[in-house]
Design a protein around this motif. Structure first.
Motif, PDB file in Angstrom:
ATOM      1  N   VAL A   1      -5.812   2.942   4.402  1.00  0.00           N
ATOM      2  CA  VAL A   1      -6.099   1.749   3.444  1.00  0.00           C
ATOM      3  C   VAL A   1      -5.668   0.424   3.768  1.00  0.00           C
ATOM      4  O   VAL A   1      -6.278  -0.499   3.540  1.00  0.00           O
TER       5      VAL A   1
ATOM      6  N   THR B   1      -0.503  -2.826  -4.438  1.00  0.00           N
ATOM      7  CA  THR B   1      -1.902  -3.535  -4.497  1.00  0.00           C
ATOM      8  C   THR B   1      -2.768  -2.291  -4.452  1.00  0.00           C
ATOM      9  O   THR B   1      -3.900  -2.461  -5.201  1.00  0.00           O
ATOM     10  N   THR B   2      -2.695  -1.414  -3.603  1.00  0.00           N
ATOM     11  CA  THR B   2      -3.524  -0.126  -3.367  1.00  0.00           C
ATOM     12  C   THR B   2      -2.891   1.088  -3.098  1.00  0.00           C
ATOM     13  O   THR B   2      -1.721   1.104  -2.534  1.00  0.00           O
TER      14      THR B   2
ATOM     15  N   ALA C   1      -0.178   1.395  -8.994  1.00  0.00           N
ATOM     16  CA  ALA C   1      -1.125   0.327  -8.584  1.00  0.00           C
ATOM     17  C   ALA C   1      -1.794  -0.335  -9.980  1.00  0.00           C
ATOM     18  O   ALA C   1      -2.007  -1.378 -10.115  1.00  0.00           O
ATOM     19  N   ARG C   2      -1.910   0.531 -10.837  1.00  0.00           N
ATOM     20  CA  ARG C   2      -2.456   0.272 -12.299  1.00  0.00           C
ATOM     21  C   ARG C   2      -1.366  -0.878 -12.807  1.00  0.00           C
ATOM     22  O   ARG C   2      -2.253  -2.015 -13.403  1.00  0.00           O
TER      23      ARG C   2
ATOM     24  N   SER D   1       1.800   6.912  -7.562  1.00  0.00           N
ATOM     25  CA  SER D   1       1.206   5.633  -7.084  1.00  0.00           C
ATOM     26  C   SER D   1       0.064   5.235  -7.472  1.00  0.00           C
ATOM     27  O   SER D   1      -0.332   4.057  -7.762  1.00  0.00           O
TER      28      SER D   1
ATOM     29  N   THR E   1      -0.603   8.706  -1.629  1.00  0.00           N
ATOM     30  CA  THR E   1      -0.657   9.409  -3.184  1.00  0.00           C
ATOM     31  C   THR E   1       0.478  10.009  -3.243  1.00  0.00           C
ATOM     32  O   THR E   1       0.662  10.859  -4.438  1.00  0.00           O
TER      33      THR E   1
ATOM     34  N   ALA F   1       0.905  -1.206  -0.047  1.00  0.00           N
ATOM     35  CA  ALA F   1       0.094  -0.234  -0.126  1.00  0.00           C
ATOM     36  C   ALA F   1       0.830   1.287  -0.041  1.00  0.00           C
ATOM     37  O   ALA F   1       1.960   1.285   0.851  1.00  0.00           O
TER      38      ALA F   1
ATOM     39  N   GLY G   1      -3.787   5.289  -1.594  1.00  0.00           N
ATOM     40  CA  GLY G   1      -4.685   6.135  -1.038  1.00  0.00           C
ATOM     41  C   GLY G   1      -3.839   7.382  -0.316  1.00  0.00           C
ATOM     42  O   GLY G   1      -2.873   7.516   0.078  1.00  0.00           O
TER      43      GLY G   1
END
Length: 244
Positions: free
Chosen positions: A176, A167-168, A161-162, A157, A114, A111, A170
């Motif tokens: 998160v 994984t994620t 993630a893309r 970030s 941003t 995780a 925020g």
């Protein structure tokens, strides 16, 4: 001097990269100490999962150019994370460069905030992302990885993630992570270990097949004239001679 901080809360062991003088670069000492901490966690039944995080604004700047780890030791650390019978979760609130991205990709879940940025900077100092490909190639989008490997561009970030690097992401990375860590606490330890084994089988096949060749490539490139020029230029804060 301790380079890894350790805390524990409700079965989650947090290992904190704490080498601010070199932006948590992967020195021989840091790699060795992190490996030792992970080995301790592996043997401790009270540890359900591990969070790997950092102090300062950089998760890891990559290999320490002044005290680089032996390539075989870095391979061993990456494999240790992948093989560990407990989930390893990366918590990133800063920047990640070069070898640090291999560490990130070795984790089961990652995780990022941003504000985090990422870059494969190896080609810009005459190297290649050799050893870290053991964890990156099986888990990351190949077309995107080609661009980022070859150009050394910085990306954010959302892109990380893309392409599956994290994984994620925020604004509040702890928010998160909260449901993720709650889920791990609710999971049976043996079930977690066997499920992780299913998820990492392909990654370990890559280690078995390619680790020796990529370790040799890394050692050869580090000893090359291009790498000497690139690392010298980096340390002297100037452009390398090949810039056109």
């Amino acid at each position: 001097m301790t380079l890894i901080g350790r805390t524990r809360a409700r079965g989650i062991e947090t290992l904190t990269l704490d080498s601010p003088h070199n932006r948590n670069a992967l020195s021989a000492a840091l790699v060795g100490e992190l490996a030792s901490c992970l080995a301790d966690c592996a043997k401790d039944d009270a540890v359900r999962a591990i969070v790997l995080t950092h102090t300062g604004n950089t998760f890891s700047a990559g290999a320490d150019l002044k005290d680089p780890p032996d390539p075989a030791a870095l391979v061993g650390l990456l494999r240790q994370i992948v093989e560990l019978g407990k989930p390893v979760v990366a918590r990133v609130t800063g920047h990640v460069r070069a070898g640090g991205l291999g560490l990130l990709a070795a984790c089961d879940i990652a995780a990022a905030s941003t504000e985090s940025t990422f870059a494969f900077t190896e080609v810009r100092i005459g190297l290649a992302p050799a050893v870290i490909s053991l964890t990156l190639l099986p888990r990351t989008d190949p077309r995107a990885l080609a661009r980022h490997y070859l150009t050394g561009e910085r990306f954010d970030s959302a892109e990380a993630a893309r392409i599956g690097l994290v994984t994620t992401a925020g604004d509040d990375v702890d928010a998160v992570l909260e449901p993720i860590l709650d889920g791990l606490r609710r999971a049976a330890p043996e079930a977690l270990a066997e499920t992780k084994r299913l998820l990492t089988a392909k990654v370990l096949e890559t280690f078995d097949r390619d680790a020796a060749d990529l370790t040799a490539l890394s050692a050869r490139l580090f000893a090359s004239p291009h790498a000497r020029e690139g690392m010298t230029a980096f340390l002297e804060r100037r452009d390398p001679s090949w810039l056109v």
